[in-house]
Design a protein around this motif. Structure first.
Motif: not given
Length: 382
Positions: A178-191, A214-222
């Motif tokens: 793959v060319a990149a991997v992104a992670l939403h830093a929550r579990t599925a149970a957290q939704r 490696v890309l990060g995802n989760g709680d970026i609001f600003c």
């Protein structure tokens, strides 16, 4: 209000295959949101990669008309990024081959992060990386059939706190090419509830080859959130989802922040109203006059979050049925009203954590490569 300044580490450009952006930002695919109209609106604000709504591999293979409407791209969209969902390696491979042969996109992202029950109960989305061999087969099928098109994956930490999958999945995806991997830093149970665990992004970054983004995802609001994530985790870029709902100018803020420039001044209510109108026009161009204005309704509350505009005007805007009516109602807003100091923060669905719905006996054997019976969704969306 003076424009704030966000300290920047000036990260290197984000590269996905042959495509690069000086602003290391990706718009997360969101069902019912990231259509061509919304993507154009965001691209007008700042640079980055802008991904269309998730579509199913089966929809592509079966030439589903809805699927092909959902992957409509603007002529000047570059690169054209598409997210595909699938549970069967053969179907995913065939779908990616169609994308490559018909030149439907320049970049394919695979969805392994969706937590909604209609997806996980079939073994898809955030449930799938638990089945390591099946996950590996799907990713390899996509990469092998993509030709020149770079393939990326987006995933979550795991199913729940007892079943983390992201480190194994990241290594398997890297080995598959793959060319990149992104992670939403929550579990599925957290939704979408609680707080994203950015330390998981840091662990993933440390575990994978340095040359693989490696890309990060989760709680970026600003913009400050994005800079803080990169500083805290060492990730190569950020993926923005709910933070841009009713805030498409966030991409302009991010471009400025990552370049080390002062952030633009927050918009006045008059400028927000102009953005709302532009959004409505773009939706009408993409979806048709009637459907476009109806689709605009769900965005109203996000745009007006924090502004004291009155419940009756909010209600009428939420029921708007034509562009002329929208103009009439927007004219009633105070254009000089400053952007509320507390208007940023979580938007969109948050909900509560809960049990993840899985296929029967899904957790029995993580090495089982079998495709669950009836796993492929019949249509796009989700």
């Amino acid at each position: 209000m003076s424009a704030p300044t966000v300290a920047s580490t000036r990260p290197k450009p984000l590269r996905i295959g042959p495509y690069a952006s000086d602003t290391p930002v990706v718009l997360a695919p969101m069902a019912g949101i990231t259509n061509a109209g919304f993507r154009r609106l965001c691209r007008e604000q700042g640079a980055g990669f802008y991904v269309c709504e998730m579509i199913t591999s089966r929809g592509l293979v079966e030439n589903n008309p809805l699927t092909f409407r959902m992957i409509a791209m603007d002529p000047d969209e570059q690169p054209r990024s598409m997210q595909i969902y699938g549970v069967d390696p053969a179907t995913v491979g065939a779908a990616v081959r169609i994308v490559a042969e018909r030149d439907l996109a320049d970049h394919v992202d695979l969805n392994f992060g969706c937590p909604v029950p209609k997806v996980t109960r079939r073994g898809g989305g955030a449930a799938l990386p638990y089945k390591r061999r099946l996950f590996e087969a799907i990713v390899r099928a996509a990469v092998d059939n993509a030709g020149r098109i770079p393939v990326t994956v987006k995933m979550r930490i795991g199913i729940n706190d007892e079943h983390h999958t992201y480190l194994d999945a990241g290594r398997l995806a890297a080995d598959a090419g793959v060319a990149a991997v992104a992670l939403h830093a929550r579990t599925a149970a957290q939704r979408y509830s609680g707080t994203a665990d950015w330390s998981a992004i840091a662990r993933l970054r440390e575990s994978l080859p340095a040359e693989l983004p490696v890309l990060g995802n989760g709680d970026i609001f600003c913009a400050a959130d994005a800079i803080a994530m990169v500083a805290a985790t060492g990730c190569d870029g950020v993926v923005v989802g709910r933070g841009c709902l009713g805030r498409p100018w966030l991409f302009g803020d991010l471009e400025a922040a990552f370049a080390g420039r002062p952030l633009p001044a927050p918009p006045t209510l008059g400028q927000v109203a102009a953005t709302m109108r532009r959004h409505a026009v773009l939706l009408q161009e993409h979806m048709g006059v009637d459907k476009g204005i109806r689709d605009m309704r769900k965005h109203i509350a996000w745009y007006l979050k924090g502004f004291p505009v009155g419940s009756e005007l909010r209600r009428r805007l939420g029921l708007v049925s034509s562009l002329d009516e929208l103009d009439e109602l927007l004219a009633q807003l105070d254009p000089h009203q400053e952007f509320p100091a507390d208007a940023d923060g979580p938007r969109g669905r948050q909900g509560s954590p809960g049990r993840v719905v899985l296929p029967e006996h899904w957790l029995d054997d993580p090495e089982d490569p079998s495709v669950p019976l009836g796993a492929e969704l019949e249509h796009s969306g989700g």
